[in-house]
Write a protein that holds these residues in place. Structure first.
Motif, PDB file in Angstrom:
ATOM      1  N   ALA A   1       4.301  -5.982 -12.706  1.00 27.02           N
ATOM      2  CA  ALA A   1       4.330  -4.560 -11.958  1.00 27.02           C
ATOM      3  C   ALA A   1       5.704  -4.404 -11.089  1.00 27.02           C
ATOM      4  N   PHE A   2       6.158  -5.591 -10.566  1.00 28.13           N
ATOM      5  CA  PHE A   2       7.270  -5.615  -9.940  1.00 28.13           C
ATOM      6  C   PHE A   2       8.283  -4.903 -10.919  1.00 28.13           C
ATOM      7  N   TYR A   3       8.311  -5.782 -12.058  1.00 30.39           N
ATOM      8  CA  TYR A   3       9.642  -5.605 -13.130  1.00 30.39           C
ATOM      9  C   TYR A   3       9.483  -4.034 -13.627  1.00 30.39           C
TER      10      TYR A   3
ATOM     11  N   PRO B   1      -1.228   3.632 -14.105  1.00 27.80           N
ATOM     12  CA  PRO B   1      -1.881   2.600 -14.164  1.00 27.80           C
ATOM     13  C   PRO B   1      -1.364   1.357 -13.396  1.00 27.80           C
ATOM     14  N   ALA B   2       0.118   0.997 -13.679  1.00 27.40           N
ATOM     15  CA  ALA B   2       0.659   0.017 -13.213  1.00 27.40           C
ATOM     16  C   ALA B   2       0.487  -0.178 -11.641  1.00 27.40           C
ATOM     17  N   PRO B   3       0.580   0.989 -10.881  1.00 26.35           N
ATOM     18  CA  PRO B   3       0.494   0.652  -9.493  1.00 26.35           C
ATOM     19  C   PRO B   3      -0.687  -0.157  -9.015  1.00 26.35           C
ATOM     20  N   PHE B   4      -1.758   0.041  -9.897  1.00 25.01           N
ATOM     21  CA  PHE B   4      -2.939  -0.945  -9.699  1.00 25.01           C
ATOM     22  C   PHE B   4      -2.835  -2.137  -9.567  1.00 25.01           C
ATOM     23  N   LEU B   5      -1.963  -2.388 -10.314  1.00 25.12           N
ATOM     24  CA  LEU B   5      -1.635  -4.076 -10.596  1.00 25.12           C
ATOM     25  C   LEU B   5      -1.048  -4.701  -9.336  1.00 25.12           C
TER      26      LEU B   5
ATOM     27  N   TRP C   1       1.011  -1.426   0.039  1.00 28.32           N
ATOM     28  CA  TRP C   1      -0.110  -0.158  -0.082  1.00 28.32           C
ATOM     29  C   TRP C   1       0.690   1.121  -0.069  1.00 28.32           C
ATOM     30  N   LEU C   2       1.878   1.246   0.710  1.00 30.73           N
ATOM     31  CA  LEU C   2       2.939   2.418   0.800  1.00 30.73           C
ATOM     32  C   LEU C   2       3.538   2.476  -0.600  1.00 30.73           C
ATOM     33  N   LEU C   3       3.878   1.515  -1.346  1.00 30.22           N
ATOM     34  CA  LEU C   3       4.367   1.525  -2.585  1.00 30.22           C
ATOM     35  C   LEU C   3       3.457   2.023  -3.541  1.00 30.22           C
ATOM     36  N   PHE C   4       2.197   1.620  -3.575  1.00 24.79           N
ATOM     37  CA  PHE C   4       1.080   2.376  -4.082  1.00 24.79           C
ATOM     38  C   PHE C   4       1.026   3.707  -4.188  1.00 24.79           C
ATOM     39  N   ARG C   5       1.012   4.020  -2.960  1.00 24.86           N
ATOM     40  CA  ARG C   5       0.638   5.649  -2.595  1.00 24.86           C
ATOM     41  C   ARG C   5       1.913   6.357  -3.203  1.00 24.86           C
ATOM     42  N   LEU C   6       2.933   5.635  -3.008  1.00 24.68           N
ATOM     43  CA  LEU C   6       4.381   6.685  -3.567  1.00 24.68           C
ATOM     44  C   LEU C   6       4.310   6.707  -4.993  1.00 24.68           C
ATOM     45  N   MET C   7       4.096   5.529  -5.573  1.00 17.36           N
ATOM     46  CA  MET C   7       4.207   5.784  -7.019  1.00 17.36           C
ATOM     47  C   MET C   7       3.171   6.344  -7.793  1.00 17.36           C
ATOM     48  N   PHE C   8       1.814   6.088  -7.205  1.00 15.26           N
ATOM     49  CA  PHE C   8       0.789   6.989  -7.998  1.00 15.26           C
ATOM     50  C   PHE C   8       0.844   7.885  -7.831  1.00 15.26           C
ATOM     51  N   ALA C   9       1.132   8.614  -6.420  1.00 18.13           N
ATOM     52  CA  ALA C   9       0.936  10.187  -6.371  1.00 18.13           C
ATOM     53  C   ALA C   9       2.029  10.577  -7.058  1.00 18.13           C
ATOM     54  N   SER C  10       3.126  10.264  -7.131  1.00 14.44           N
ATOM     55  CA  SER C  10       4.340  10.560  -8.118  1.00 14.44           C
ATOM     56  C   SER C  10       3.965  10.927  -9.368  1.00 14.44           C
ATOM     57  N   GLY C  11       3.240  10.017 -10.111  1.00 13.22           N
ATOM     58  CA  GLY C  11       2.736  10.190 -11.431  1.00 13.22           C
ATOM     59  C   GLY C  11       1.772  11.042 -11.472  1.00 13.22           C
ATOM     60  N   VAL C  12       0.728  11.216 -10.679  1.00  9.71           N
ATOM     61  CA  VAL C  12      -0.509  12.255 -10.738  1.00  9.71           C
ATOM     62  C   VAL C  12      -0.013  13.706 -10.549  1.00  9.71           C
ATOM     63  N   VAL C  13       1.047  13.823  -9.507  1.00  8.82           N
ATOM     64  CA  VAL C  13       1.514  15.256  -9.317  1.00  8.82           C
ATOM     65  C   VAL C  13       2.032  16.080 -10.526  1.00  8.82           C
ATOM     66  N   LYS C  14       2.703  15.001 -11.315  1.00  6.81           N
ATOM     67  CA  LYS C  14       3.210  15.411 -12.634  1.00  6.81           C
ATOM     68  C   LYS C  14       2.328  16.422 -13.437  1.00  6.81           C
ATOM     69  N   LEU C  15       1.018  15.623 -13.616  1.00  4.25           N
ATOM     70  CA  LEU C  15      -0.091  16.341 -14.366  1.00  4.25           C
ATOM     71  C   LEU C  15      -0.662  17.397 -13.585  1.00  4.25           C
ATOM     72  N   THR C  16      -1.138  17.215 -12.061  1.00  2.00           N
ATOM     73  CA  THR C  16      -1.897  18.378 -11.684  1.00  2.00           C
ATOM     74  C   THR C  16      -1.065  19.493 -11.186  1.00  2.00           C
TER      75      THR C  16
ATOM     76  N   ILE D   1      13.187  -0.132  -4.386  1.00  2.93           N
ATOM     77  CA  ILE D   1      13.370  -1.160  -5.012  1.00  2.93           C
ATOM     78  C   ILE D   1      13.001  -2.441  -3.751  1.00  2.93           C
ATOM     79  N   ILE D   2      13.392  -1.769  -2.609  1.00  4.02           N
ATOM     80  CA  ILE D   2      13.203  -2.975  -1.466  1.00  4.02           C
ATOM     81  C   ILE D   2      11.733  -3.092  -1.147  1.00  4.02           C
ATOM     82  N   LEU D   3      11.053  -1.664  -1.590  1.00  2.03           N
ATOM     83  CA  LEU D   3       9.282  -1.901  -1.114  1.00  2.03           C
ATOM     84  C   LEU D   3       9.026  -2.838  -1.995  1.00  2.03           C
ATOM     85  N   CYS D   4       9.327  -3.021  -3.389  1.00  7.46           N
ATOM     86  CA  CYS D   4       8.723  -4.025  -4.445  1.00  7.46           C
ATOM     87  C   CYS D   4       9.140  -5.398  -4.107  1.00  7.46           C
TER      88      CYS D   4
END
Length: 696
Positions: free
Chosen positions: A245-247, A229-233, A164-179, A270-273
């Motif tokens: 999603a890991f790779y 989209p990939a973090p949802f996997l 869940w932490l990995l999802f929040r980190l990656m998804f938020a990093s992608g979203v803020v680039k557009l917002t 990577i360790i979170l992955c």
């Protein structure tokens, strides 16, 4: 998912290494950054107002409040904390029993202690991320020191928090680039600037900057796909999608490591992955399956293939991917608007919360069923008690993490329950959960701004002061620094993005250089021969702002922009006024205390480390730990013959006898005949009916 023994060991060992890097990197910079004669003395943050120790810890949770009781000043307390962190993390790397919940709690508490007084030099997202991961690891790690039972049915629940932490980190990093409405991200041109404008690039970043524009734009599209989209996997019930999603995430982090010096951040990601792996995948186990399991596997494969095709189609449509066969290139452009994306985000944020809740509920229920099937009343009750504790902890952490997670979308953030907000406000100071969003805006469009400090003895002839890591000399290649983070060099990069009034610590840096403070100079250059004012401090210091750009024939070219900071001297009224305004003026010198054993040991260690660079210290410690682990692994390997066990249809004794020399077989028969436990002759009729194999 299968069993998680190997991923958990990999995660704990890797996090121990990251803590080692973090503590060791900070330790070598403490005198210059936070020392009594450093840029931002940490003792200014420690205000003893007559409160009790518990009140002080409640207001500012740091172990530095205990320093005076040990006869230590604030700088010595920080050094002791970092050395304890290095010692504990090094021990956790080389000794499995020390990868313990209590040890990781100590590591989290130690890093939180220095974070509380770290000020601007420790206010990075990866510092907050390390604290959040460190606290979650208290739940993931076993209680080896208390000799906990080997039952680990709750691993799936605690590892879910890492996902869940990995999802929040990656998804938020992608979203803020557009917002953020950054034109470079919306125009897919961000990477045409990123490689030369990032804080401390690597030599490979220079080559990456020379890649064609169409490839850079395609790389931005790939970044959006991996981060949105990939973090949802990560929560997919299909194993192949989780591994995919890991790779993808690991590939992105490796590319960032090769082209940028982002200290331990990418290693930590990577360790979170590792939370996406299981024992079967790590051990390359391929088990025989029945026809029904094979049909289920093929169905999962087809579903995974459908998902990948859908993502590719989605990327083609929304990013306008078209192949130009004549130019042998691929064109791309954003085919959606900011308002369309904002409407999409409102739906996705709510859906992701429900998806996370459903995924956590599944892990909790399946773990409960496993605990209920444990044999024995005592062990069953113990497993259920563990399940209840860790399920409650996971639900609590998930609930309070929704507050910083929804910061990326206003309406979703305003709909969070007030009780959850209150709980988050209670624990916010402990950095248990945080908001993330990396590379929100691309800076340095048109060239990277760079502050160049110059010194002079007569105010006529000026000499540049070159830093060890950040760009300065036009002919010097960028270095490989990670996992060390030169925090002064990083802040110099941020200072160049605006006027000097936004970086008040810069006034203290100029003041210390005019004073010729050795610890601050060591942050800029360790070798005295490379520091132009090693014998005598400069009488005047000024700073100019340049625009640095990548050059095809050499590493850099630059152009003067403006004066960043005017020429000042020691005792200059302008400089003194700025220092006083921001509380950086030297206060009354602290009374020296008699040196006891602990301060004496800290001083001896500092004298041995003073001349060593940060990367050298970090890689020396890491290499030593790895060497010890390899030696232990070699000595603990089983004998070579024991690897080849006989088949179930062939007894071990027969295999041993077939390979033994004739003399040994005769000796064995003689010993068997003399054995006091051999069957009596009267049992011959009964034993004679056994097969020869059973008689043996």
């Amino acid at each position: 998912m299968g069993t998680l023994t190997c991923p958990r060991h990999m995660f704990l060992w890797g996090l121990s290494a990251v803590f080692l890097f973090a503590f060791a990197s900070l330790y070598v910079q403490i005198p210059g950054l936070y020392g009594n004669e450093g840029i931002l003395p940490a003792r200014y943050q420690m205000r003893f107002t007559g409160k009790t120790l518990l009140e002080l810890l409640r207001d500012s949770p740091t172990l530095l409040w205990l320093g005076p009781r040990l006869g230590l000043n604030t700088q010595q307390g920080m050094e002791l904390i970092c050395l304890l962190g290095v010692l504990l993390s090094f021990g956790a790397m080389v000794m499995n029993p020390l990868r313990d919940s209590l040890v990781f709690f100590c590591l989290w508490a130690l890093y939180l202690s220095v974070y509380q007084v770290g000020q601007v030099f420790l206010y990075f997202q990866w510092d907050s991320l390390l604290l959040e991961v460190g606290f979650l690891t208290v739940l993931v790690a076993p209680l080896n020191l208390l000799r906990q039972t080997p039952s680990r049915h709750h691993d799936a629940i605690t590892f879910w928090l890492i996902r869940w932490l990995l999802f929040r980190l990656m998804f938020a990093s992608g979203v803020v680039k557009l917002t953020s409405r950054c034109p470079t991200w919306w125009g897919l041109t961000a990477l045409t600037y990123h490689y030369e404008t990032q804080c401390i690039p690597t030599p490979l970043a220079w080559y990456a900057h020379q890649l064609p524009v169409w490839f850079q734009k395609l790389s931005v599209v790939a970044t959006f796909i991996i981060e949105i989209p990939a973090p949802f996997l990560l929560f997919s019930p299909i194993r192949s999608l989780r591994l995919g999603a890991f790779y993808l995430q690991v590939l992105l982090q490796i590319l960032i490591i090769l082209t940028g010096n982002y200290n331990f951040f990418n290693l930590l990601t990577i360790i979170l992955c590792f939370s996406l792996l299981d024992d079967d995948h790590i051990n390359f186990c391929k088990q025989t399956t029945s026809w029904s399991q094979a049909a289920l596997s093929w169905t999962a494969f087809l579903i995974a293939l459908t998902v990948y095709v859908f993502v590719a189609y989605w990327a083609t449509v929304y990013f306008g991917l078209e192949i130009n066969w004549e130019k042998k290139s691929l064109s791309s452009k954003t085919e959606f608007t900011y308002y369309q994306f904002n409407g999409f985000l409102k739906t996705v944020i709510a859906s992701s919360i429900w998806l996370g809740l459903l995924s956590l509920f599944w892990e909790v229920v399946t773990t409960m069923l496993r605990c209920a099937s444990v044999q024995g009343i005592f062990w069953k009750l113990l497993s259920i008690a563990q399940w209840a504790i860790f399920a409650s902890a996971a639900a609590t952490m998930f609930a309070i993490s929704l507050v910083p997670y929804t910061y990326i979308e206003y309406e979703s953030s305003s709909s969070i329950w007030p009780s959850v907000r209150k709980a988050y406000g209670t624990v916010e100071r402990y950095q248990l959960v945080n908001s993330y969003g990396l590379f929100r805006r691309m800076t340095g469009v048109g060239g990277r701004p760079e502050v160049v400090i110059e010194g002079s003895m007569d105010k006529n002839s000026w000499t540049e002061i070159e830093f060890m890591y950040k760009p300065g000399n036009l002919s010097s290649p960028p270095p490989f620094v990670a996992p060390h983070q030169p925090r002064l060099d990083w802040q110099m990069w941020f200072a160049a993005l605006g006027p000097h009034s936004r970086s008040p610590w810069f006034y203290s840096l100029v003041h210390r250089l005019l004073q010729g403070k050795r610890d601050v100079i060591a942050l800029i250059q360790l070798e005295e021969s490379r520091y132009p004012f090693g014998k005598q401090p400069p009488a005047f210091i000024r700073a100019h702002l340049y625009k640095y750009c990548s050059h095809p024939q050499q590493w850099w070219r630059r152009q003067f922009v403006e004066e960043f900071f005017p020429a000042v001297y020691l005792g200059d009224p302008v400089l003194d006024s700025l220092l006083s305004q921001h509380g950086l003026k030297d206060k009354v010198q602290m009374r020296e205390r008699p040196e006891t054993l602990v301060p004496r040991v800290l001083r001896l260690i500092r004298e041995h480390v003073r001349t060593l660079s940060g990367p050298l210290v970090l890689w020396s410690l890491f290499s030593t730990a790895v060497a010890i682990c390899l030696v232990k692994g070699l000595f603990s390997m089983p004998p070579r013959d024991s690897k080849c066990e006989p088949s179930p249809t062939e007894p071990k004794s027969r295999k041993t006898e077939d390979t033994a020399p004739p003399g040994a077989q005769g000796d064995k028969l003689q010993k068997d005949s003399e054995s006091p436990h051999r069957p009596a002759e009267g049992d011959g009729g009964k034993n004679s009916q056994r097969s020869p194999r059973k008689q043996k």
